[in-house]
Design a protein around this motif. Structure first.
Motif, short mmCIF file in Angstrom:
data_model
loop_
_atom_site.label_atom_id
_atom_site.label_comp_id
_atom_site.label_asym_id
_atom_site.label_seq_id
_atom_site.Cartn_x
_atom_site.Cartn_y
_atom_site.Cartn_z
N ILE A 7 0.85 -1.19 0.00
CA ILE A 7 0.00 0.00 0.00
C ILE A 7 0.89 1.24 0.00
O ILE A 7 1.69 1.44 0.91
CB ILE A 7 -0.93 0.00 1.23
N THR A 8 0.71 2.07 -1.02
CA THR A 8 1.56 3.26 -1.17
C THR A 8 0.79 4.56 -1.01
O THR A 8 1.32 5.64 -1.27
CB THR A 8 2.23 3.25 -2.55
N ARG A 9 -0.46 4.49 -0.57
CA ARG A 9 -1.28 5.70 -0.39
C ARG A 9 -0.71 6.57 0.73
O ARG A 9 -0.01 6.07 1.62
CB ARG A 9 -2.72 5.33 -0.03
N PRO A 10 -1.02 7.87 0.72
CA PRO A 10 -0.62 8.71 1.86
C PRO A 10 -1.37 8.30 3.12
O PRO A 10 -2.45 7.70 3.05
CB PRO A 10 -1.04 10.12 1.41
N GLU A 11 -0.81 8.63 4.26
CA GLU A 11 -1.53 8.45 5.52
C GLU A 11 -2.53 9.60 5.69
O GLU A 11 -2.32 10.70 5.17
CB GLU A 11 -0.55 8.45 6.69
N PRO A 12 -3.67 9.38 6.36
CA PRO A 12 -4.03 8.16 7.10
C PRO A 12 -4.74 7.10 6.26
O PRO A 12 -5.09 6.05 6.77
CB PRO A 12 -4.96 8.71 8.19
N GLU A 13 -4.97 7.39 4.96
CA GLU A 13 -5.68 6.43 4.11
C GLU A 13 -4.95 5.09 4.02
O GLU A 13 -5.58 4.03 3.94
CB GLU A 13 -5.88 6.99 2.71
N ALA A 14 -3.62 5.13 4.05
CA ALA A 14 -2.85 3.89 3.93
C ALA A 14 -3.16 2.93 5.07
O ALA A 14 -3.43 1.74 4.85
CB ALA A 14 -1.35 4.20 3.89
#
Length: 244
Positions: A7-14
């Motif tokens: 998972i490479t999404r930004p936080e907090p979505e990751a």
């Protein structure tokens, strides 16, 4: 063979996505979180009139706006359900287009809304919503309320990509796809890509040895459906020949 979801999404979505996948898939997979972007909020709002229509194409846009203004009485259009939910959580009334930027623009056109429109967005966007609205004769502007700053891939993620197991990679934007392939280097793992749209899939470099599946709907449920299918396929292929 180890099946890893990267998972490479930004936080907090990751972390939210990791928790959701772990709850659904359990011990079937190893989940590695390595954000390739971090969100930095900032910017300045124009003088918003009482009848302005706000447009949000991400939850970060909602958060960025709410950090700059205490007003919550605008009409809001959101690209999808998650973004609409974020706006409602801040006390705003939001209408979800339940899709992508095209679905959002179609919803606005179908409902005969005239604006003026204000698109609260990040520094990098896949679609220029305000420009399309202006071309259609509307009063529309966009305001950058956050930036998506590139971050370095973690050593754990690099190790997974250089292993001999399966790595399943959800990609939710063209920019995240470009950053991933710019940083990844040689990949020896069996790579399966879950792309949220054809635009994202098109960023995968030619010659990349990977399986690319495109979500039937450009949203999180669409991506989750692809990920579950890919995990099942990877498990069935354990010990067998890699797909070409």
């Amino acid at each position: 063979m180890t099946v890893t979801i990267l998972i490479t999404r930004p936080e907090p979505e990751a972390s939210r996505l990791a928790e959701r996948l772990q709850a659904v898939l359990g011990a079937q997979v190893s989940i590695v979180v390595s954000p390739l972007m971090r969100i930095e909020y900032g910017g300045a709002l124009p003088d918003l009139t009482g009848n302005a229509v706000l447009i949000f194409t991400s939850r970060h846009g909602v958060e960025g706006f709410c950090r700059l203004s205490t007003r919550r009485d605008f009409t809001c259009y959101a690209v999808g359900d998650a973004t609409a939910e974020a706006a409602r959580a801040h006390g705003m009334t939001a209408i979800s287009a339940a899709g992508d930027a095209t679905a959002l623009l179609n919803r606005i056109a179908a409902e005969g809304v005239h604006g003026p429109f204000v698109h609260l967005r990040g520094a990098h966007v896949a679609a220029d919503v305000a420009e399309v609205l202006r071309a259609a004769g509307h009063d529309a502007c966009d305001v950058v309320v956050y930036d998506q700053v590139e971050a370095e891939m973690s050593a754990t993620a690099r190790a997974a990509l250089r292993g001999n197991g399966s790595v399943i990679l959800p990609l939710l934007s063209p920019r995240s796809a470009r950053i991933f392939f710019a940083q990844a280097g040689p990949i020896t793992a069996q790579l399966c890509i879950a792309a949220i749209s054809r635009k994202v899939a098109a960023v995968v470099p030619e010659g990349t040895k990977s399986v690319v599946d495109i979500a039937q709907t450009p949203d999180l449920p669409g991506i989750l459906a692809v990920l579950q299918e890919q995990v099942g396929m990877a498990k069935r292929l354990e010990g067998g020949k890699r797909p070409q």
